[in-house]
Design an enzyme around this catalytic site. Sequence first.
Site, PDB file in Angstrom:
ATOM      1  N   ASP A  38       0.815  -1.218   0.000  1.00  0.00           N
ATOM      2  CA  ASP A  38       0.000   0.000   0.000  1.00  0.00           C
ATOM      3  C   ASP A  38       0.852   1.274   0.000  1.00  0.00           C
ATOM      4  O   ASP A  38       0.526   2.236  -0.682  1.00  0.00           O
ATOM      5  CB  ASP A  38      -0.920   0.029   1.228  1.00  0.00           C
ATOM      6  N   GLU A  40       3.741   1.780  -1.245  1.00  0.00           N
ATOM      7  CA  GLU A  40       4.313   1.997  -2.577  1.00  0.00           C
ATOM      8  C   GLU A  40       3.259   2.645  -3.484  1.00  0.00           C
ATOM      9  O   GLU A  40       3.526   3.608  -4.190  1.00  0.00           O
ATOM     10  CB  GLU A  40       4.779   0.653  -3.142  1.00  0.00           C
ATOM     11  N   SER A  87     -34.740  -4.859 -21.116  1.00  0.00           N
ATOM     12  CA  SER A  87     -34.843  -5.682 -19.923  1.00  0.00           C
ATOM     13  C   SER A  87     -34.784  -7.164 -20.295  1.00  0.00           C
ATOM     14  O   SER A  87     -34.487  -7.501 -21.438  1.00  0.00           O
ATOM     15  CB  SER A  87     -36.154  -5.323 -19.261  1.00  0.00           C
ATOM     16  N   LYS A 121     -27.643 -13.534 -11.576  1.00  0.00           N
ATOM     17  CA  LYS A 121     -28.372 -12.288 -11.827  1.00  0.00           C
ATOM     18  C   LYS A 121     -28.202 -11.407 -10.605  1.00  0.00           C
ATOM     19  O   LYS A 121     -28.779 -11.649  -9.545  1.00  0.00           O
ATOM     20  CB  LYS A 121     -29.848 -12.558 -12.089  1.00  0.00           C
ATOM     21  N   ASP A 123     -28.492  -8.445  -7.991  1.00  0.00           N
ATOM     22  CA  ASP A 123     -29.623  -7.621  -7.586  1.00  0.00           C
ATOM     23  C   ASP A 123     -29.115  -6.233  -7.200  1.00  0.00           C
ATOM     24  O   ASP A 123     -28.935  -5.909  -6.032  1.00  0.00           O
ATOM     25  CB  ASP A 123     -30.336  -8.286  -6.406  1.00  0.00           C
ATOM     26  N   LYS A 297     -27.807 -16.841 -21.462  1.00  0.00           N
ATOM     27  CA  LYS A 297     -27.650 -16.097 -22.715  1.00  0.00           C
ATOM     28  C   LYS A 297     -27.121 -17.018 -23.812  1.00  0.00           C
ATOM     29  O   LYS A 297     -26.191 -17.793 -23.554  1.00  0.00           O
ATOM     30  CB  LYS A 297     -26.663 -14.932 -22.530  1.00  0.00           C
ATOM     31  N   LYS A 321     -35.421 -16.897 -12.509  1.00  0.00           N
ATOM     32  CA  LYS A 321     -35.411 -16.426 -11.116  1.00  0.00           C
ATOM     33  C   LYS A 321     -35.449 -17.580 -10.130  1.00  0.00           C
ATOM     34  O   LYS A 321     -35.893 -18.669 -10.454  1.00  0.00           O
ATOM     35  CB  LYS A 321     -36.636 -15.532 -10.867  1.00  0.00           C
ATOM     36  N   CYS A 415     -45.159  -7.520  30.921  1.00  0.00           N
ATOM     37  CA  CYS A 415     -44.177  -8.358  30.241  1.00  0.00           C
ATOM     38  C   CYS A 415     -44.650  -9.817  30.261  1.00  0.00           C
ATOM     39  O   CYS A 415     -44.964 -10.347  31.325  1.00  0.00           O
ATOM     40  CB  CYS A 415     -42.824  -8.226  30.931  1.00  0.00           C
ATOM     41  N   CYS A 418     -41.992 -11.789  32.673  1.00  0.00           N
ATOM     42  CA  CYS A 418     -41.852 -11.587  34.127  1.00  0.00           C
ATOM     43  C   CYS A 418     -43.045 -10.877  34.761  1.00  0.00           C
ATOM     44  O   CYS A 418     -43.081 -10.715  35.979  1.00  0.00           O
ATOM     45  CB  CYS A 418     -40.561 -10.835  34.427  1.00  0.00           C
ATOM     46  N   CYS A 433     -39.663  -3.889  28.527  1.00  0.00           N
ATOM     47  CA  CYS A 433     -39.830  -4.422  29.867  1.00  0.00           C
ATOM     48  C   CYS A 433     -38.729  -3.779  30.709  1.00  0.00           C
ATOM     49  O   CYS A 433     -37.552  -3.959  30.440  1.00  0.00           O
ATOM     50  CB  CYS A 433     -39.661  -5.936  29.871  1.00  0.00           C
TER      51      CYS A 433
END
Length: 677
Positions: A38, A40, A87, A121, A123, A297, A321, A415, A418, A433
Amino acid sequence: MLQGSIPQDILTRLKELREQINYHNYRYYVLDEPVVADVEFDRLLQELTRLEEQYPELVTPDSPTQRVGAAPLEKFETVRHRQPMISLENAFNEGEAREFDERLKRFLRSSEDFHYVMEPKMDGTAIELVYERGRFTVGSTRGDGSRGENVTQNLKTIHTIPLQVLSREEPAPALLEVRGEVYMDLEEFKKLNEQRLAQGEPAFANPRNAAAGSLRQLDPTITAARPLKIYCYGIGEVQGKSFATHWEVLQTLKTWGFRVNPLIERGVGIEAAIAYHHRLEHQRHGLPYEIDGMVLKVDSLALQERLGAKARSPRWALAYKFAATQETTRVLDIVVNVGRTGAVTPMAVMEPVEVGGVTVSRATLHNEDEVARKDVRLGDWVLIQRAGDVIPEVVKVITERRTGAEAPFQMPKVCPVCGTPLVRPEGEKVTRCPNPDCFGSQTRAIMHFAGKSAMDIDGLGEKRVIQLVNAALVRDFGDLYYLTVGDFIPLIADKSKSTKGASNIINAIEKSKKQPFWRLINALGIRYVGEATAQVLAQHFQSLEDMMQASKEELLQVEGVGEQVAASIREYFDNPQNQEIIRKLREAGVQERPPEPRAAGPLAGKSFVFTGGLPNLSREEAKAMVTSRGGKVSSSVSAKTDYLVVGADPGSKFAKAKELGVEPLDEAAFEELLRRS
Ligand code: IVH
């Protein structure tokens, strides 16, 4: 052109530096295989920055120095796509995938199996990158498919997008349009949301919205701060290079320096695609990003050409999907859960249903207001969804299916664990609670403490914790460190393994004493302090003691800590019961210091604040120079600030520093101070 008056060796060096930096950038961000350290890399970037300052007329828009984020825009310009960004047609099951394949064969009057390229695919959000003579010139969103928004400056801040086409193996074509998906890793998405909530901003609903929202910022510095990435999956118009197959396109994109998903495969026939779909669905939950299916494809570009496109989608591609992540089911009951901070969360108990490959029977309803807003009633039919690996949630009620027999939900007054009366402070959404001895919150708090993202204690799962609390062996997580092998033996059902099992747990508890400081902070279970916030707090404070002493104002100086978080931290440490727990941890020898204390160093005890852009150093580098010498960096000026480092266009911090008599330093003076130290 002024270049005539510039020495040739400078021009040569500039070109060399840009090429080297671009290449190292590619090794680091795209291949994840850096070939230089890094420091360098930083040296090269610094040399380039200095040269460009000397000769500003030589700064080009594709120089690696131009990634930092340009000035904010008023609005986005519109960009027309040379070829429409259409699409994909969807298939939701095997049958539909097979139909697609048969349709293609019918269309081409062929019975031969197709060679397919199969891809995850992603998202995220679709974008187009235009390169002219190898240089990145325009980047845009998909928009309505024919016109998108010009988000060039924002895209430049994404390190996995090359600013220049790499042309070591394959020369850059005259014109190249690359298409891909900008996305955000799930882990980064969670952190971003945590930060947003801590700062009182609304959370993004999912990584896709986070990616799209981050990309459509008028201020590129905001985009620069968002952890966006890209996978490229295709091309638009290209001049000066031709391809025979889509596979060749993807391979060439890789040699040109673009990031292409390593999970892409080639196969013959629809069965290969179906098998890939199965494999991907299994891999899906282990991936660092979200995918919602595969894309299939036709590999041959000649066949793609013959197949052509319909109105909205090409005939040669299909989005296949994964099983729906939304389902409908019935609410059988609404119960409430008591969480680690005592928060009481309503949950819908539902008829079990499979969502995205997992059977679920519970969904969160978040809080009382949410139940009211969505008007969820017992007996309702609801639409639920799973996003990533989070607990499913109720999206909406299908009111059309109501019979009139549904019963509205009433938040309990006491609650359920308890029996203590519940409280809901004014202006807050969460009901709690208040009983610190509540079994529900006790067990959750201990489970959180021992959990994977906290002290990571092996063998202390829900079952063990419930046993420990039930047997009154522990009341809070501070008690864990006082347990003995003898305490655990009776809890382990398999007697042949009880001694060994018990000593394993004790060893794991012992080992956790040495966990890094941020894990301990996260483990405390302070409200609004999750992993990301715990990490910045651990950077800032030297010990728990240090953090406990910090006033709200000091806490607010920690980057990423807002009002709500600061108040919550103070509230936590001001509570005598929590102080008691921390005393127990300390006395048991739980380490509360970072592994290498940074306090030692020439700048120990000195506090720096930065304002305005520095001419030569990036903010990150300047900060690192301070912290590596033991100094602290804060985001706002206070009476404790020792130095204010002032760059171009300093903000209000400068005035405040003057008022408080804080010494201002320019970059040169800052560097001088470091040298002397
Ligand atoms: S190809 C004409 N490949 O899905 C083909 N798209 O529903 C255009 N997407 O807008 C797209 N991963 O943003 C392709 N491997 C992939 C993809 C992918 C995600 C998105 C893309 C597009 C949407 C179509």
